[in-house]
Design a protein around this motif. Structure first.
Motif, PDB file in Angstrom:
ATOM      1  N   ILE A 214       1.035  -1.151  -0.091  1.00 29.94           N
ATOM      2  CA  ILE A 214       0.004  -0.151  -0.087  1.00 29.94           C
ATOM      3  C   ILE A 214       1.048   1.299   0.050  1.00 29.94           C
ATOM      4  CG2 ILE A 214      -1.582   1.367   1.283  1.00 29.94           C
ATOM      5  CD1 ILE A 214      -2.940  -1.110   2.307  1.00 29.94           C
ATOM      6  N   ARG A 215       0.504   2.032  -0.701  1.00 35.03           N
ATOM      7  CA  ARG A 215       1.213   3.625  -1.018  1.00 35.03           C
ATOM      8  C   ARG A 215       0.173   4.557  -0.893  1.00 35.03           C
ATOM      9  NH1 ARG A 215       3.237   7.555  -3.889  1.00 35.03           N
ATOM     10  NH2 ARG A 215       5.256   8.212  -3.264  1.00 35.03           N
ATOM     11  N   TYR A 216       0.308   5.340   0.046  1.00 34.11           N
ATOM     12  CA  TYR A 216      -0.490   6.381   0.473  1.00 34.11           C
ATOM     13  C   TYR A 216       0.146   7.820   0.763  1.00 34.11           C
ATOM     14  CZ  TYR A 216      -4.595   9.039   3.039  1.00 34.11           C
ATOM     15  OH  TYR A 216      -5.399   9.955   3.262  1.00 34.11           O
ATOM     16  N   ALA A 217      -0.278   8.961  -0.327  1.00 37.40           N
ATOM     17  CA  ALA A 217       0.314  10.089  -0.095  1.00 37.40           C
ATOM     18  C   ALA A 217      -0.566  11.056  -1.023  1.00 37.40           C
ATOM     19  CB  ALA A 217       1.654  10.016  -0.905  1.00 37.40           C
ATOM     20  N   GLY A 218      -0.896  12.295  -0.262  1.00 36.01           N
ATOM     21  CA  GLY A 218      -1.628  13.275  -0.747  1.00 36.01           C
ATOM     22  C   GLY A 218      -3.272  12.882  -1.243  1.00 36.01           C
ATOM     23  N   ASN A 224      -1.538  -2.840  -4.303  1.00 34.73           N
ATOM     24  CA  ASN A 224      -1.154  -3.981  -5.060  1.00 34.73           C
ATOM     25  C   ASN A 224      -1.618  -5.206  -4.236  1.00 34.73           C
ATOM     26  OD1 ASN A 224       0.225  -3.122  -7.643  1.00 34.73           O
ATOM     27  ND2 ASN A 224       1.502  -1.979  -5.873  1.00 34.73           N
ATOM     28  N   ALA A 225      -2.278  -6.119  -4.879  1.00 35.68           N
ATOM     29  CA  ALA A 225      -2.601  -7.083  -3.991  1.00 35.68           C
ATOM     30  C   ALA A 225      -2.454  -8.393  -5.128  1.00 35.68           C
ATOM     31  CB  ALA A 225      -4.248  -7.026  -3.917  1.00 35.68           C
ATOM     32  N   HIS A 226      -1.929  -9.446  -4.426  1.00 40.53           N
ATOM     33  CA  HIS A 226      -1.702 -10.809  -5.080  1.00 40.53           C
ATOM     34  C   HIS A 226      -2.184 -11.866  -4.394  1.00 40.53           C
ATOM     35  CE1 HIS A 226       1.073  -8.251  -7.272  1.00 40.53           C
ATOM     36  NE2 HIS A 226       1.752  -7.750  -5.924  1.00 40.53           N
ATOM     37  N   LEU A 227      -2.940 -12.825  -4.980  1.00 40.93           N
ATOM     38  CA  LEU A 227      -3.378 -14.185  -4.573  1.00 40.93           C
ATOM     39  C   LEU A 227      -2.533 -15.140  -5.168  1.00 40.93           C
ATOM     40  CD1 LEU A 227      -5.609 -16.024  -3.319  1.00 40.93           C
ATOM     41  CD2 LEU A 227      -6.677 -16.055  -5.456  1.00 40.93           C
ATOM     42  N   SER A 238      -3.906 -11.205  -9.594  1.00 43.48           N
ATOM     43  CA  SER A 238      -2.893  -9.711  -9.377  1.00 43.48           C
ATOM     44  C   SER A 238      -3.654  -8.827  -9.854  1.00 43.48           C
ATOM     45  CB  SER A 238      -1.488  -9.962  -9.984  1.00 43.48           C
ATOM     46  OG  SER A 238      -0.655  -8.938  -9.453  1.00 43.48           O
ATOM     47  N   HIS A 239      -3.824  -7.631  -9.101  1.00 39.61           N
ATOM     48  CA  HIS A 239      -4.236  -6.522  -9.648  1.00 39.61           C
ATOM     49  C   HIS A 239      -3.655  -5.137  -8.813  1.00 39.61           C
ATOM     50  CE1 HIS A 239      -7.453  -4.411 -11.989  1.00 39.61           C
ATOM     51  NE2 HIS A 239      -7.771  -3.353 -10.647  1.00 39.61           N
ATOM     52  N   THR A 240      -3.577  -4.032  -9.489  1.00 41.91           N
ATOM     53  CA  THR A 240      -3.336  -2.950  -8.926  1.00 41.91           C
ATOM     54  C   THR A 240      -4.218  -1.634  -8.922  1.00 41.91           C
ATOM     55  OG1 THR A 240      -0.714  -3.225  -9.470  1.00 41.91           O
ATOM     56  CG2 THR A 240      -1.490  -1.090  -9.102  1.00 41.91           C
ATOM     57  N   THR A 253     -13.864  -4.061  -1.194  1.00 44.99           N
ATOM     58  CA  THR A 253     -15.096  -4.982  -1.579  1.00 44.99           C
ATOM     59  C   THR A 253     -14.683  -5.672  -2.967  1.00 44.99           C
ATOM     60  OG1 THR A 253     -16.776  -3.540  -0.983  1.00 44.99           O
ATOM     61  CG2 THR A 253     -17.656  -5.299  -2.492  1.00 44.99           C
ATOM     62  N   ASP A 254     -13.948  -4.887  -3.864  1.00 47.64           N
ATOM     63  CA  ASP A 254     -13.699  -5.597  -5.107  1.00 47.64           C
ATOM     64  C   ASP A 254     -12.631  -6.543  -5.022  1.00 47.64           C
ATOM     65  OD1 ASP A 254     -13.819  -5.334  -8.306  1.00 47.64           O
ATOM     66  OD2 ASP A 254     -11.543  -4.952  -7.929  1.00 47.64           O
ATOM     67  N   VAL A 255     -11.499  -6.312  -4.129  1.00 48.50           N
ATOM     68  CA  VAL A 255     -10.490  -7.515  -3.734  1.00 48.50           C
ATOM     69  C   VAL A 255     -11.355  -8.746  -3.399  1.00 48.50           C
ATOM     70  CG1 VAL A 255      -8.557  -8.104  -2.139  1.00 48.50           C
ATOM     71  CG2 VAL A 255      -8.647  -5.595  -3.265  1.00 48.50           C
TER      72      VAL A 255
END
Length: 619
Positions: A214-218, A224-227, A238-240, A253-255
């Motif tokens: 996870i990257r959180y800024a501004g 990024n999640a990977h099964l 995998s999805h970003t 919810t989507d993940v």
């Protein structure tokens, strides 16, 4: 080594105040050695040695972790640590630049590198592994662990965001799918781990792993999640996500839905969702901060937790998770109000949750807790059954429901609920503490002692009462050696404030007369928290000071200390008090159902005894 395999040149690389030395296997800043993990150093060296080009992620993984199945989040964590070691970040990228969609490049300007010290051969990386994309692969056992997400945010203080989102995604998968998900406390040990995925999967006993970063800024969020298939390390999905924070609920919810689809899992009714609004999004961020502080609340105080919860509720007065956290603070008497005020505030918060979302699992849990604290045992049990039906994998609710079952004297149901909670989260000590209490109610002291030892080993919030349970059993068995060892452990946990209590119990374990005046002094000068009342009451009972014990029982009834009341009613350690008329008055005060005091001791169990000789009860 074949002739077409490239040579890796080992050397010394000086940039800014840093010296990266391959021969000595170290990084120095202004002459001082920087403590970095071996794989992080390998990563820095490989990038420096191949600084003329961008190195792909697959090549880096193969070079730094040769022959081991690791994932991109492990690489991302190593990159983050490497950047921090050299005071770099993804935004400025003065040393390590991210090449989006490809990998990383060493871009620091070298200032007089000291030349080649030696040359050593390194086999060329194997071919890059194909990305499995969004393949749907059925599995025989739908079990899953969601590893802690790597925090790649430029501000380390945003670690709360990675922690909170990880837990929310974990809970969302459990809530929306038919997959058994290992809970948060059991996967917490894998923060920043370099263990290969197959090893982690084997240790947790799961078929699949979710990991990510996870990257959180501004206000911008990248997740990024990977099964990954646990046994092989093969990526199944995998999805970003590149979104704003306002989309965070939709991402979670989507993940969950995509993972369910990849595993061909059923998606049952997930219960009501809380509507997403700008106020709720802002409140959610404050709630994430509060929840990240919650685990340290018992050690560092609840003040910062409550501060952020109240900010969340100022933004969104109907945000149920924040109402739950504030209710918990009042329950633990952490806000400096009287017992009566705390109970009234708890009821007020529950009423707000009822008005906002009456069928929400947390609302039902709040109602159940209030009923228990009001000694409405049957109503509490019915509400807990509804709460766990709405969220059947929550270890806290399962532990609470087990205690409620003891409140209605249903020991079998209590054992069943506690076991379910332990299966849901083996690392959470609350369902284990409920299991310990239920085992003792059933008269199975040997199994209870084993469970107490497990809780102490876990090192969580309940290790102190679990250790006290072991010490009190050592007193009952007159095991002075065990009592001395456990007493030293308790003083190590809680400090000198429990030294007098421990000394009295050690005296009893040596089968010597004990003066309980010191305990009565503790009650006058520094009354114990509600959770400790049963501990002191049992010490008085063990010492033969019935007056002191019943004074504590009166406090338990007056302060609505539900868990202490259950322990006194259901634990055979209090059996010696039950012939006293004052005990029946205690049962009436806590509205205990008839016959709820004690289940017959199971065959082979040993019931604790108390001293047969007179003792000095103190003044």
């Amino acid at each position: 080594m074949t002739s077409n395999e490239p040579l890796r040149t080992a050397g010394r690389y000086r940039f800014g105040n840093f010296l990266l030395d391959d021969a000595r296997r170290e990084l120095r800043e202004s002459g001082r050695r920087v403590d970095v993990q071996r794989k992080v150093l390998d990563l820095l060296l490989y990038l420096a040695q191949h600084r003329d080009r961008a190195v792909s992620k697959d090549e880096l993984i193969e070079a730094v972790w040769p022959g081991v199945v690791v994932t991109e989040s492990v690489l991302a964590r190593a990159i983050m640590k490497a950047r921090r070691a050299v005071h770099d970040d993804a935004e400025g990228a003065q040393v390590i630049r991210t090449v989006h969609g490809h990998g990383y490049q060493f871009v620091a300007r070298l200032e007089g590198a000291d030349g080649v010290i030696q040359a050593s051969a390194m086999p060329a990386p194997r071919a890059a592994r194909p990305d499995a994309g969004a393949a749907s692969v059925p599995v025989k056992t739908a079990t899953l662990a969601v590893l802690p997400f790597a925090n790649l945010s430029p501000d380390p203080e945003h670690g709360y965001f990675a922690t909170g989102i990880h837990e929310e995604i974990l809970n969302e998968i459990a809530r929306r799918t038919g997959i058994r998900v290992i809970a948060r406390t059991s996967v917490a040990q894998y923060v920043d781990t370099d263990k290969p995925i197959p090893v982690i999967a084997a240790e947790l006993g799961v078929a699949n792993i979710v990991e990510g970063s996870i990257r959180y800024a501004g206000g911008a969020v990248r997740i990024n999640a990977h099964l990954i298939e646990g046994a092989t390390g093969v990526r199944l999905w995998s999805h970003t996500y590149d979104r704003t924070f306002a989309d965070i609920f939709a991402i979670q919810t989507d993940v969950a839905q995509r993972i369910a689809g990849a595993l061909q899992a059923q998606i049952p009714g997930a219960g009501p969702d809380l509507p997403s609004t700008p106020a709720r999004i802002a409140a959610y961020e404050q709630y994430l901060i509060a929840r990240s502080l919650r685990d340290r609340a018992f050690a560092g105080g609840w003040a910062p937790v409550v501060e952020h919860v109240q900010r969340a509720l100022a933004l969104d007065p109907d945000f149920i998770p924040a109402l739950w956290l504030l209710h918990n603070a009042y329950q633990n008497r952490m806000l400096g109000v009287s017992d009566a005020q705390a109970l009234e505030e708890m009821r007020r918060l529950t009423a707000r949750a009822e008005a906002a979302a009456p069928d929400h699992a947390l609302t039902l849990a709040l109602q159940a807790k209030d009923a228990g604290f009001a000694w409405q045992w049957t109503a509490a049990m019915a509400l807990w059954e509804r709460a766990i039906a709405a969220d059947p994998t929550d270890p806290v609710s399962l532990g609470n429901a087990a205690f409620a079952a003891l409140g209605v004297a249903d020991t079998d149901r209590a054992l069943e609920l506690a076991r379910t909670g332990i299966r849901a989260d083996p690392g959470h000590d609350w369902p284990r503490f409920a299991y310990l209490t239920a085992l003792r109610a059933a008269g199975d002291f040997a199994a209870g002692r084993h469970e107490a030892e497990v809780i102490v080993a876990l090192g969580g919030d309940r290790r102190f009462p679990a250790a006290v349970t072991l010490l009190l059993d050592a007193v009952a068995a007159r095991d002075a050696v065990a009592a001395a060892r456990l007493g030293a452990e308790l003083v190590g946990m809680a400090g000198s404030q429990v030294a007098d209590y421990v000394a009295l119990l050690e005296t009893l374990a040596r089968d010597e007369p004990a003066d309980t005046a010191v305990l009565k002094h503790m009650l006058r000068v520094a009354p114990p928290p509600n959770a400790n009342q049963w501990m002191l009451a049992q010490a008085f009972a063990a010492a033969g000071d019935d007056d002191g014990a019943f004074a504590l029982l009166d406090q338990i009834a007056a302060t609505h200390s539900m868990f202490s009341a259950i322990r006194v009613r259901m634990d055979p350690a209090f059996a010696a008090l039950r012939a006293d008329p004052r005990y029946r008055r205690f049962l009436a005060a806590v509205a205990a159902p008839e016959g709820s005091a004690l289940r017959p001791t199971s065959a082979g169990a040993q019931r604790p005894t108390r001293r047969g000789r007179p003792v000095r009860p103190g003044r």
